[in-house]
Design an enzyme around this catalytic site. Structure first.
Site, PDB file in Angstrom:
ATOM      1  N   LYS A 233       0.834  -1.205   0.000  1.00 30.65           N
ATOM      2  CA  LYS A 233       0.000   0.000   0.000  1.00 30.65           C
ATOM      3  C   LYS A 233       0.869   1.256   0.000  1.00 30.65           C
ATOM      4  CE  LYS A 233      -3.687  -2.303  -0.322  1.00 30.65           C
ATOM      5  NZ  LYS A 233      -4.565  -2.937   0.641  1.00 30.65           N
TER       6      LYS A 233
HETATM    7  C1  LIG Z   1      -5.633  -3.905   0.833  1.00 28.54           C
HETATM    8  C2  LIG Z   1      -7.100  -3.709   0.801  1.00 28.54           C
HETATM    9  C3  LIG Z   1      -7.924  -4.102   1.871  1.00 28.54           C
HETATM   10  C4  LIG Z   1      -7.453  -4.942   3.009  1.00 28.54           C
HETATM   11  O1  LIG Z   1      -6.426  -4.429   3.767  1.00 28.54           O
HETATM   12  P1  LIG Z   1      -5.439  -5.468   4.522  1.00 28.54           P
HETATM   13  O2  LIG Z   1      -4.645  -4.559   5.390  1.00 28.54           O
HETATM   14  O3  LIG Z   1      -4.625  -6.140   3.469  1.00 28.54           O
HETATM   15  O4  LIG Z   1      -6.274  -6.410   5.305  1.00 28.54           O
HETATM   16  C5  LIG Z   1      -9.279  -3.817   1.805  1.00 28.54           C
HETATM   17  N1  LIG Z   1      -9.802  -3.177   0.753  1.00 28.54           N
HETATM   18  C6  LIG Z   1      -9.057  -2.802  -0.301  1.00 28.54           C
HETATM   19  C7  LIG Z   1      -9.723  -2.085  -1.424  1.00 28.54           C
HETATM   20  C8  LIG Z   1      -7.689  -3.066  -0.323  1.00 28.54           C
HETATM   21  O5  LIG Z   1      -6.958  -2.711  -1.381  1.00 28.54           O
END
Ligand SMILES: *Cc1c(COP(=O)(O)O)cnc(C)c1O
Length: 380
Positions: free
Chosen positions: A191
């Site tokens: 991210k």
């Molecule tokens: C990455 C992501 C999540 C989940 O986050 P995690 O920290 O990996 O559990 C939820 N929604 C979207 C759109 C994402 O890209």
């Protein structure tokens, strides 16, 4: 083979280890401590709008607790943008509730306000008012929050904003993650910033933040022994991970600027290739962090050819998220809309967009693109 170029990989700013070292030095090696509090304060400061932030072990955990706090229970229905990562929808099913998937619109690739209202009206007509709406800011692009919130308010349905990909994005001057009744953030490895793994639930009151932390730490009542009147979860962020987050917050704005720079360079490159659309903000109301730059090609075949060409050069690209209503595990749930999300999935490709791409890596990417689009450029 040349080194691998990733779609988006962790990019440390330099001070992360200092905060992690402090955690070791003070023996706060636990799912609480000064880094957790400091990271939460940094996020509150960044987001503004009087939000309250509870740091959690993942974005998925944040969505799960958000739905619980909104009162979602077994048998309820929750509206969810279909074009997203599965983690937006999974927590609905954890609770025994039913996801109702809604199509995207072409400006932002996010939940279509028209299809959203159709879905709400039809679910109400069938006897059940949805308990929550989960819009997503895909690849950092803000959803049309004015229209979505107007509909949500008209039907009095709370919004749980999935802002996992949109830290640093804004809509009409307001930061993504501050629009909904609650919002989820993610700090997973790929991210915009990372804590190696982590997330946060953004709320509008300290009471909701306290309740989030209560549920995230096993729902322990105030008593000298361990006493429980509610089901709890082990969802708090560790003080080690939060230390990485504090360092990352120091470079967040810089990393957003770098991702936006790559997006601009892709836009410049594709100006000469009229058959390719680079995903960008529809108007000046939208500012995307451009977590990932995505393009639309002419066809599924062309998209696959380009993806394989990149793969042969050890460069990672990725098709867009496959819509949830087309996923085997979610195929039996209701879906509203047309084929916007399905078409985007057919033709869309995410290109390397990391804030840590080097100039040399950029050259390799452009070489692949130039070679692939050579003919079209010559004809232009
Ligand atoms: C990455 C992501 C999540 C989940 O986050 P995690 O920290 O990996 O559990 C939820 N929604 C979207 C759109 C994402 O890209």
């Amino acid at each position: 083979m040349e080194e691998k170029i990733w779609l988006s990989s962790p990019h440390m700013g330099g001070t992360e280890q200092k905060y992690v070292q402090e955690a070791f030095d003070s023996n706060w090696v636990a799912p609480l401590g000064p880094n957790v509090t400091g990271f939460e304060n940094d996020l509150v400061h960044f987001l503004g709008n009087n939000v309250q932030v509870a740091a959690l072990s993942s974005g998925t955990a944040a969505l799960h607790l958000g739905l619980i706090l909104l009162g979602v229970k077994a048998g309820d229905e929750v509206i969810c943008q279909s074009m997203t990562f599965s983690a937006s929808a999974n927590p609905i099913v954890y609770l025994g509730a039913t996801p109702i998937f809604v199509d995207s619109e072409l400006d932002t690739w996010n939940i279509c306000p028209i299809a959203l209202e159709e879905a709400i009206q039809d679910r109400i007509a069938k006897g059940k008012k949805p308990k929550a709406i989960i819009p997503v800011h895909l690849y950092g692009m803000p959803a049309k929050m004015d229209e979505i919130l107007a509909i949500a308010n008209r039907y009095e349905i709370p919004v749980l904003e999935d802002s996992a990909e949109a830290l640093g994005s804004s809509y009409k001057g307001q930061k993504c993650g501050t629009f909904g009744t609650m919002a989820a953030l993610s700090f997973n490895g790929n991210k915009i910033i990372t804590t190696s793994g982590g997330g946060a639930l953004v709320t509008k009151s300290s009471a909701l933040k306290d309740k989030t932390i209560f549920l995230a730490t096993q729902a322990r009542d105030a008593a000298p022994h361990y006493q429980h009147s509610e089901i709890g979860y082990n969802y708090r962020l560790s003080n080690i991970a939060a230390g990485i987050g504090r360092g990352q917050m120091e470079v967040l704005e810089h990393h957003v600027a770098l991702r936006r720079k790559w997006n601009q360079r892709y836009q410049d490159f594709f100006k000469a290739i009229s058959s390719v659309i680079v995903f960008k903000e529809p108007t000046a109301d939208f500012i995307s962090n451009h977590w990932l730059t995505a393009i639309l090609l002419n066809s599924f075949e062309e998209r696959e050819a380009l993806r394989l060409k990149f793969e042969s050069q050890n460069i990672e690209t990725r098709p867009l998220w496959k819509p949830m209503h087309l996923q085997p595990v979610f195929a039996s749930y209701p879906y509203y809309g047309r084929s916007v999300a399905a078409d985007l999935f057919e033709k869309g490709l995410c290109l390397p967009s990391g804030s840590n791409l080097s100039d040399n890596q950029w050259k390799r990417i452009i070489l692949v693109l130039e070679d692939f689009f050579k003919k079209q450029k010559e004809n232009a």
